[in-house]
Design a protein around this motif. Sequence first.
Motif, PDB file in Angstrom:
ATOM      1  N   TYR A 221       0.833  -1.203   0.000  1.00 41.96           N
ATOM      2  CA  TYR A 221       0.000   0.000   0.000  1.00 41.96           C
ATOM      3  C   TYR A 221       0.870   1.256   0.000  1.00 41.96           C
ATOM      4  CZ  TYR A 221      -3.989   2.907   1.235  1.00 41.96           C
ATOM      5  OH  TYR A 221      -4.977   3.850   1.223  1.00 41.96           O
ATOM      6  N   ASP A 313      -3.509   0.754 -11.108  1.00 40.69           N
ATOM      7  CA  ASP A 313      -4.723  -0.007 -10.821  1.00 40.69           C
ATOM      8  C   ASP A 313      -4.671  -0.663  -9.447  1.00 40.69           C
ATOM      9  OD1 ASP A 313      -5.749   0.557 -13.186  1.00 40.69           O
ATOM     10  OD2 ASP A 313      -5.580  -1.453 -14.066  1.00 40.69           O
ATOM     11  N   PHE A 314      -3.463  -1.042  -9.074  1.00 40.30           N
ATOM     12  CA  PHE A 314      -3.319  -1.814  -7.844  1.00 40.30           C
ATOM     13  C   PHE A 314      -2.893  -0.946  -6.667  1.00 40.30           C
ATOM     14  CE2 PHE A 314      -3.070  -4.991 -11.099  1.00 40.30           C
ATOM     15  CZ  PHE A 314      -3.681  -6.088 -10.542  1.00 40.30           C
ATOM     16  N   SER A 315      -2.968   0.378  -6.839  1.00 38.15           N
ATOM     17  CA  SER A 315      -2.404   1.248  -5.815  1.00 38.15           C
ATOM     18  C   SER A 315      -3.282   1.325  -4.577  1.00 38.15           C
ATOM     19  CB  SER A 315      -2.228   2.652  -6.374  1.00 38.15           C
ATOM     20  OG  SER A 315      -3.497   3.243  -6.521  1.00 38.15           O
ATOM     21  N   GLY A 316      -4.542   0.943  -4.691  1.00 39.36           N
ATOM     22  CA  GLY A 316      -5.424   1.066  -3.541  1.00 39.36           C
ATOM     23  C   GLY A 316      -5.991   2.460  -3.418  1.00 39.36           C
TER      24      GLY A 316
END
Lengths: 318, 259
Positions: A221, A313-316
């Motif tokens: 994160y 996209d996956f950064s939260g």
Amino acid sequence: MSSTRTTPPSPAGTRRSVRRPGDRVFAGTAKGAGILILVILAGVAAFLVVEAVPALTAPAEDIPGESGLASYVAPLVFGTLLAAVIALLVATPLAVAIALFIGYYAPRRMAQGLGYLVDLLAAIPSIVYGFWGIFWLAPKLVPFYEWLERNLGFIPLFAGPASTTGRTMLTAGLVLAVMILPIVSAISREVFLQVPSLHREAALALGATRWEMIRMAVLPYGRSGVIGGAMLGLGRALGETMAVAIVLSVSGGITFNLISSGNPSTIAANIALEFPESSGIDINTLIASGLALFVITLAVNMLARAIVNRRADFSGAN
Amino acid sequence: MAKRIDVSDLHIYYGNFLAVENVNVSIEPRSITALIGPSGCGKSTFLRSLNRMHEVIPGARVEGKVVMDGVDLYGSDVDPVDVRRQIGMVFQRPNPFPTMSIYENVAAGLRLNAKRMKKSDLDDLVERSLKGANLWTEVKDRLDRPGAGLSGGQQQRLCIARAIAVEPDVLLMDEPCSALDPISTLAIEDLMTELKERFTIVIVTHNMQQAARVSEQTGFFNLNGVGQPGRLIEFNPTEKIFSNPDQKATEDYISGRFG
Ligand SMILES: Nc1ncnc2c1ncn2[C@@H]1O[C@H](COP(=O)(O)OP(=O)(O)OP(=O)(O)O)[C@@H](O)[C@H]1O
Ligand SMILES: [Mg+2]
């Protein structure tokens, strides 16, 4: 971000949506501030280019060293990057460890004290780091460098001969590492603290140990934040002037030998050292090297953006 | 597999604040136990104390015993990490790991157990868990996409898949359907009915019909006033609670004459 959108797209500009005065004032101020930054940046760039042009066009023998601008600037660029990379490689893992310790391991009281202490490091002027580096750190490192030369001398980085003063590229890199440690760890600490407890609890509820929880929920994160912090630190390391000017013993050109007394200088330190005695085309040469530093810094920042965005996209962040 | 839980004289604190007082209850294996009660009466707190997630909050602690198949979960030699591996949990708000893909989310708990698993075995387990959570058909073509890109109901089912992938003995669910539409809710209720063949399930819900539909046992929590500790007022078979409860307060609550 330069793409500040201030008006919602209106069809063919015929109808404007209702806007509150407050919104309009705020949008105006924000836009103004954004433009101001661009103007300042463009101004600096223009100044550098204009002042560098005489050096860029001058015949090779007029440039200090008498073999052209490129061979004057190249070792400086190399030295700048090398010192900054050493600093970054040393400081980032340490900063992340400190941030994790403060956020997740240290008892509350101790964590606070430690946080202040690290922040304090940022308030020390760089010339003090320079003195610390040359009078304290460098002599202390001499035996270590000798040891490196004896035992790891087959690695080109530690080929030696080990400097007897300790004023080496590695020392300069380490001083820079200490200097950028506060900023990197402060930013890491902030992003780690912002990991929602929901995600931390998700990991714990699966039966994660504390370290597994950190690996699962906290580090991924905080990844882009840590990269951002590291880039700020890198920016500082690239541009650091006084500390390097004091610590580094300069003679010689491009070399990966980190522990000898023959080192290339860095751009910023070189400017600081040479400027007082320069005039005419020499000054233009120094400014041309400054332009190189400007370009490097810009490139580094764009690279960091690219890294951060690659897995947006996956950064939260949604 | 499914295990029985005996709770005795359990007091649950946040710092000095006694949040839940004196709970005594037995939770049957291979059944669904529902916990109902007004907001703030300590249902989530009690649920989280069953898998030692309560103590994750600074200053939070419990007194009393939670015994699972003869082992006191709060015994001095019991590692909370082991407890949580045996007792899985689904939270009120869906919380898939935002930095992981759908596949990685389901595999997350399996990777923790640090067993080296063959890729094909892992694939099978992920597929089985997603099927178990009724999510497989919706996501099988995009397993490598971020879990946070799913709808709320899909995310919740992803969290269920993640929880059942590690084959816990007990599954705790804190209002798993509170953010879901009726169709997803029914899907999850069907799922629970399937899962209770293998797991002991405890569910917190504000939805009386849901408690009545899915559970065998129901516990009613209540509190006397603000700042007072919550208490387990009545614990009985669900049919009895909803037709002929022992306590007046229970009857008032389920018939909507509360407060
Ligand atoms: N982290 C916390 N720190 C201190 N007190 C808390 C904390 N979480 C809950 N409480 C208190 O504990 C009591 C029980 O809360 P809990 O969340 O268990 O209620 P609940 O029955 O789950 O309510 P809801 O139905 O609204 O979810 C409440 O008085 C609440 O204020
Ligand atoms: Mg709750």
